[in-house]
Scaffold this active site. Sequence first.
Site, PDB file in Angstrom:
ATOM      1  CG  ASP A   1      34.951  33.493  32.889  1.00 44.32           C
ATOM      2  OD1 ASP A   1      34.918  34.640  32.411  1.00 44.32           O
ATOM      3  OD2 ASP A   1      35.498  32.534  32.313  1.00 44.32           O
TER       4      ASP A   1
ATOM      5  CE  LYS B   1      37.474  27.119  39.155  1.00 39.33           C
ATOM      6  NZ  LYS B   1      36.152  26.938  38.688  1.00 39.33           N
TER       7      LYS B   1
ATOM      8  CG  MET C   1      45.797  31.785  34.052  1.00 36.69           C
ATOM      9  SD  MET C   1      44.748  30.417  34.551  1.00 36.69           S
ATOM     10  CE  MET C   1      44.928  29.311  33.164  1.00 36.69           C
TER      11      MET C   1
END
Length: 251
Positions: free
Chosen positions: A41, A62, A177
Site C-alpha cells: 500500500d 488507498k 486519519m
Amino acid sequence: MKLPDFPAGEVWLVGAGPGDAGLLTLHAVNALEQADVVVHDALVSADVLAFAGDAERVFLGKRGGKPSPKQPEINARLLAEARAGRRVVRLKGGDPFMFGRGAEEVLALVAAGVKFRIVPGITAGIGGLAYAGVPVTSRDVNSSVIFLTGHDHTGLSPEGIDWAAVGRAAGMIVLYMAMRHMAEIADKLVAGGLAADTPVLVVSHATLPEAQVLETTLERAAADIGASGIGAPAIVSIGRGNLLRERMAWG
Ligand code: SAH
C-alpha cells in the site's frame, strides 16, 4: 533461530511498520526476502521495499481523497497471485490489523481456501509516537489509551462515535486519519468535557527523515495544523502524556 520457509501459493500478510526499516520484524524481513511478489500500500517506505530484492512490486493501496483500488480488486489480485503458485507478500504500513482492512483480506483468503500467515507490525500510533518522545501509556499520567480512526469508509468523521464518552474513557486518545476532521473532532471533545487546553501532538511521516512534529492544544489544533502546513500521513495524540515529550524527545 530458523525462520519459516515460504511455501509457494501462500499469502503472507505483513506489517511494514511506520516507515523506518529498522522497525521491521525478523518475520517481515524473512517474508520479503522469499517473496515472488509484494503487493503493497501507499504507506510502505522505499527502504522497506528494498528488502524484497527482485520480487515484483505491485502497488495496490488507498490514498485518502484520490481514486484508489476497491477492496474486492485487491482481494482478487491476492487470490490470483496465490493461485498462480507465487509466494505473495501483502505488505501494509504499520500493523496490518490496525485500521488496515487486513481482516477483510484474510477472510477472503479463508473463503478461497488459500493458506496464509500473519506478521504483525509496529503501528504508527505507538511506534510513531515513541519516536516523537511520547509514551502511549505511563503509570503516573494515563493507564488507558484509545485508538480511533478519524474517518470512516465514507470519508466523513464517524458520526456513530460518542465523542463525550471517548473523552471520558481514556487518558490518551490516538487518532489515525484524522487530519481533515480535526476541527470537528476537537469541538466535539471539548463540548463533551475535555479541557480546551488539553495537549495535542501531531506527528507526520513518523520515524522517517521527513518527520514533522507539531505541539498544540485541542482548541488550537485545527488552526495550527492549517498554519503549519503539516500533512498526512499523521498521527494525532490527545492527552497529558504528550507533555512527557519535553523530557523524552530524542533523535
Ligand atoms: N495499519 C497502519 C494504519 C493504516 S491507516 C498502522 O498500523 O500504522 C493510515 C493512517 O495511519 C494514516 O492516515 C496515519 O494516520 C497513520 N500513519 C501510518 N503511518 C504513519 C507515519 N509514518 N506517520 C504518521 N502517521 C502514520
